[in-house]
Enzyme design. Structure first.
Site, PDB file in Angstrom:
ATOM      1  N   ASN A   8       0.852  -1.185   0.000  1.00  0.00           N
ATOM      2  CA  ASN A   8       0.000   0.000   0.000  1.00  0.00           C
ATOM      3  C   ASN A   8       0.890   1.237   0.000  1.00  0.00           C
ATOM      4  O   ASN A   8       1.468   1.584   1.025  1.00  0.00           O
ATOM      5  CB  ASN A   8      -0.897  -0.039   1.261  1.00  0.00           C
ATOM      6  CG  ASN A   8      -1.767   1.192   1.392  1.00  0.00           C
ATOM      7  OD1 ASN A   8      -1.878   1.987   0.461  1.00  0.00           O
ATOM      8  ND2 ASN A   8      -2.386   1.358   2.559  1.00  0.00           N
ATOM      9  N   TRP A   9       0.987   1.871  -1.157  1.00  0.00           N
ATOM     10  CA  TRP A   9       1.905   3.020  -1.281  1.00  0.00           C
ATOM     11  C   TRP A   9       1.291   4.312  -0.761  1.00  0.00           C
ATOM     12  O   TRP A   9       1.903   5.371  -0.835  1.00  0.00           O
ATOM     13  CB  TRP A   9       2.351   3.182  -2.742  1.00  0.00           C
ATOM     14  CG  TRP A   9       3.273   2.090  -3.196  1.00  0.00           C
ATOM     15  CD1 TRP A   9       3.824   1.111  -2.409  1.00  0.00           C
ATOM     16  CD2 TRP A   9       3.772   1.852  -4.516  1.00  0.00           C
ATOM     17  NE1 TRP A   9       4.624   0.289  -3.170  1.00  0.00           N
ATOM     18  CE2 TRP A   9       4.607   0.719  -4.473  1.00  0.00           C
ATOM     19  CE3 TRP A   9       3.584   2.490  -5.754  1.00  0.00           C
ATOM     20  CZ2 TRP A   9       5.261   0.209  -5.604  1.00  0.00           C
ATOM     21  CZ3 TRP A   9       4.229   1.983  -6.880  1.00  0.00           C
ATOM     22  CH2 TRP A   9       5.061   0.856  -6.797  1.00  0.00           C
ATOM     23  N   LYS A  10       0.075   4.235  -0.275  1.00  0.00           N
ATOM     24  CA  LYS A  10      -0.606   5.411   0.298  1.00  0.00           C
ATOM     25  C   LYS A  10      -0.402   6.633  -0.601  1.00  0.00           C
ATOM     26  O   LYS A  10      -0.509   6.518  -1.821  1.00  0.00           O
ATOM     27  CB  LYS A  10      -0.110   5.642   1.730  1.00  0.00           C
ATOM     28  CG  LYS A  10      -0.223   4.365   2.585  1.00  0.00           C
ATOM     29  CD  LYS A  10      -0.158   4.607   4.054  1.00  0.00           C
ATOM     30  CE  LYS A  10      -0.192   3.265   4.781  1.00  0.00           C
ATOM     31  NZ  LYS A  10      -0.374   3.357   6.209  1.00  0.00           N
ATOM     32  N   HIS A  99      -9.892   1.088   4.747  1.00  0.00           N
ATOM     33  CA  HIS A  99      -8.624   1.264   5.481  1.00  0.00           C
ATOM     34  C   HIS A  99      -8.878   2.191   6.669  1.00  0.00           C
ATOM     35  O   HIS A  99      -9.656   3.141   6.565  1.00  0.00           O
ATOM     36  CB  HIS A  99      -7.562   1.861   4.544  1.00  0.00           C
ATOM     37  CG  HIS A  99      -6.188   1.824   5.150  1.00  0.00           C
ATOM     38  ND1 HIS A  99      -5.794   2.711   6.112  1.00  0.00           N
ATOM     39  CD2 HIS A  99      -5.147   0.978   4.963  1.00  0.00           C
ATOM     40  CE1 HIS A  99      -4.547   2.420   6.481  1.00  0.00           C
ATOM     41  NE2 HIS A  99      -4.141   1.366   5.801  1.00  0.00           N
ATOM     42  N   GLU A 101      -7.263   4.541   7.898  1.00  0.00           N
ATOM     43  CA  GLU A 101      -6.995   5.973   7.668  1.00  0.00           C
ATOM     44  C   GLU A 101      -8.214   6.639   7.035  1.00  0.00           C
ATOM     45  O   GLU A 101      -8.492   7.810   7.289  1.00  0.00           O
ATOM     46  CB  GLU A 101      -5.732   6.130   6.795  1.00  0.00           C
ATOM     47  CG  GLU A 101      -4.474   5.843   7.616  1.00  0.00           C
ATOM     48  CD  GLU A 101      -3.277   5.355   6.811  1.00  0.00           C
ATOM     49  OE1 GLU A 101      -3.293   5.420   5.574  1.00  0.00           O
ATOM     50  OE2 GLU A 101      -2.314   4.885   7.460  1.00  0.00           O
ATOM     51  N   GLU A 171      -5.842  -5.243  10.602  1.00  0.00           N
ATOM     52  CA  GLU A 171      -4.875  -4.170  10.790  1.00  0.00           C
ATOM     53  C   GLU A 171      -5.220  -3.392  12.053  1.00  0.00           C
ATOM     54  O   GLU A 171      -6.021  -2.437  12.000  1.00  0.00           O
ATOM     55  CB  GLU A 171      -4.947  -3.204   9.611  1.00  0.00           C
ATOM     56  CG  GLU A 171      -4.624  -3.821   8.279  1.00  0.00           C
ATOM     57  CD  GLU A 171      -3.976  -2.786   7.378  1.00  0.00           C
ATOM     58  OE1 GLU A 171      -2.825  -2.994   7.024  1.00  0.00           O
ATOM     59  OE2 GLU A 171      -4.606  -1.765   7.093  1.00  0.00           O
ATOM     60  N   GLY A 177       1.850   2.212  10.990  1.00  0.00           N
ATOM     61  CA  GLY A 177       2.766   3.350  10.881  1.00  0.00           C
ATOM     62  C   GLY A 177       3.422   3.749  12.186  1.00  0.00           C
ATOM     63  O   GLY A 177       3.974   4.841  12.294  1.00  0.00           O
ATOM     64  N   SER A 214       2.939  -2.060  10.530  1.00  0.00           N
ATOM     65  CA  SER A 214       4.380  -2.019  10.826  1.00  0.00           C
ATOM     66  C   SER A 214       5.127  -3.305  10.469  1.00  0.00           C
ATOM     67  O   SER A 214       6.060  -3.697  11.165  1.00  0.00           O
ATOM     68  CB  SER A 214       4.614  -1.640  12.296  1.00  0.00           C
ATOM     69  OG  SER A 214       4.153  -0.329  12.541  1.00  0.00           O
ATOM     70  N   GLY A 235       2.657  -1.012   4.407  1.00  0.00           N
ATOM     71  CA  GLY A 235       2.612   0.382   3.991  1.00  0.00           C
ATOM     72  C   GLY A 235       4.027   0.920   3.795  1.00  0.00           C
ATOM     73  O   GLY A 235       4.669   0.694   2.766  1.00  0.00           O
ATOM     74  N   GLY A 236       4.534   1.585   4.827  1.00  0.00           N
ATOM     75  CA  GLY A 236       5.832   2.266   4.760  1.00  0.00           C
ATOM     76  C   GLY A 236       6.959   1.423   4.158  1.00  0.00           C
ATOM     77  O   GLY A 236       7.714   1.903   3.308  1.00  0.00           O
TER      78      GLY A 236
HETATM   79  P1  PGA Z   1       2.441   0.381   7.758  1.00  0.00           P
HETATM   80  O1  PGA Z   1       1.007   0.551   7.089  1.00  0.00           O
HETATM   81  O2  PGA Z   1       3.036  -0.878   7.180  1.00  0.00           O
HETATM   82  O3  PGA Z   1       3.186   1.615   7.326  1.00  0.00           O
HETATM   83  O4  PGA Z   1       2.243   0.287   9.216  1.00  0.00           O
HETATM   84  C1  PGA Z   1       0.140  -0.540   6.986  1.00  0.00           C
HETATM   85  C2  PGA Z   1      -1.161  -0.086   6.440  1.00  0.00           C
HETATM   86  O5  PGA Z   1      -1.539   1.067   6.542  1.00  0.00           O
HETATM   87  O6  PGA Z   1      -1.890  -0.850   5.874  1.00  0.00           O
END
Ligand code: PGA
Length: 251
Positions: A8-10, A99, A101, A171, A177, A214, A235-236
Site C-alpha cells: 500500500n503506497w498510500k 482502510h 486511515e 490491521e 505506521g 508495521s 505500507g511504509g
Molecule cells: P504500515 O502501514 O506498514 O506503514 O504500518 C500498513 C497499512 O496502513 O496498511
C-alpha cells in the site's frame, strides 16, 4: 493457499518515483518467477496508477495492480470519486476498502464499506477489506467485538459467487505506521476468529486473511510462518526499494 503481499503506497510517491519502483519490482519478478509462490499486489495512488500499471505489465503473473479505495457506485453524479468499473478497466484486480486511515480521517462507516465492497465485486475487483481496533478499544478489551462488528456490518448483504473472493486484512489501528507491530501470535488469534466468522457470514473457508501494521524485513517471517496468516499488507516498508527488496528476500 498462495500467500499474498499487498503493498500500500498510500500517498507517499510522486508519479516518477512510483514508476521507478514499479520497474524495479518488475525486474525482480521476472528474475524470481520460478522461485516465488507469492502473489504481490501493488496499490499505488490513483494519480500514479496508469504509469505504475504500464511498468508492471510484464510481471503480471506474480504482480497484480490494486487501488487504495473506490466509489460506492459504478457511475453517477459523484464529483471527485473513482469508479470501481474504471479501475478494473485500467487493469486493477484488487481494491483496498475501509482502510483505517479512511475510516478515521474521512469518516467512512461500516455501511459505506459494505456498499463499496458490493460495488467493487460487481465491477470484477477483489476487495481487500481492512478491519481492526484502535488503541483505546484494545485497552478496553474490545478487539473481538470491534472486529466482529466491522465484519458483520461491512459484509452485510454481500453474496459471493463461487469465482469471487474477498481478502480481509486485520490491521490493528495502533500498529499502523507506529513501528509497534502486533505480536504474530496475537494477530494470529484474531485472524483465526476472522476466518471462523467468514465461514458463518459468507459460508467460505477459502478466503485469505492478512495481517497489516508495521510489517518490515525484520518481522515479516513471524507472520509468514503463522498458519492463520495468509499474507501481509505493508505500507511504509513497501514504498522504497531498499526496504521492499529486503522484505521480498524474506518470502
Ligand atoms: P504500515 O502501514 O506498514 O506503514 O504500518 C500498513 C497499512 O496502513 O496498511
Amino acid at each position: 493457499m498462495q500467500k499474498l503481499l499487498v503493498a500500500n503506497w498510500k500517498m507517499y510517491l510522486v508519479p516518477r518515483a512510483a514508476e521507478e519502483l514499479a520497474e524495479k519490482i518488475t525486474a525482480w519478478a521476472n528474475e524470481a518467477k520460478t522461485k516465488t509462490a507469492t502473489e504481490i499486489v501493488v496499490c499505488p495512488s490513483f494519480i500514479t496508477m496508469a504509469e505504475t500499471g504500464v511498468a508492471l505489465s510484464t510481471a503480471r503473473q506474480i504482480v497484480k495492480l490494486g487501488a487504495q479505495n473506490c466509489a460506492s457506485e459504478a457511475r453517477g453524479a459523484l464529483t471527485g470519486e473513482i469508479s470501481p468499473a474504471d479501475l478494473r478497466e485500467m487493469g486493477a484486480e484488487y481494491v483496498i476498502i475501509g482502510h483505517s486511515e479512511r475510516r478515521r480521517y474521512l469518516g467512512e462507516t461500516d455501511e459505506l464499506v459494505s456498499k463499496k465492497i458490493k460495488a467493487a465485486l460487481a465491477a470484477g475487483l477483489t476487495p481487500i477489506m481492512c478491519v481492526g481496533e484502535t488503541a483505546e478499544e484494545k485497552r478496553q478489551g474490545q478487539t473481538e467485538k470491534v472486529v466482529d462488528r466491522q465484519l458483520r456490518m461491512g459484509l452485510n448483504g454481500v453474496e459471493l459467487l463461487a469465482e469471487q473472493k474477498i481478502v480481509v486484512a486485520y490491521e490493528p489501528v495502533w500498529a499502523i505506521g507506529t513501528g509497534n507491530a502486533c505480536p504474530a501470535e496475537e494477530a494470529s488469534r484474531t485472524q483465526q476468529m476472522i476466518k471462523k466468522e467468514l465461514v458463518e457470514i459468507l459460508e467460505r473457508d477459502d478466503l485469505a486473511v492478512l495481517y497489516g501494521g508495521s510489517v518490515d524485513a525484520k518481522n515479516i517471517r513471524d507472520y509468514w510462518t503463522q498458519a492463520a496468516v495468509d499474507g501481509v499488507l505493508v505500507g511504509g516498508a513497501s514504498a522504497a526499494w531498499e526496504k521492499l527488496s529486503a522484505l521480498l528476500e524474506k518470502i
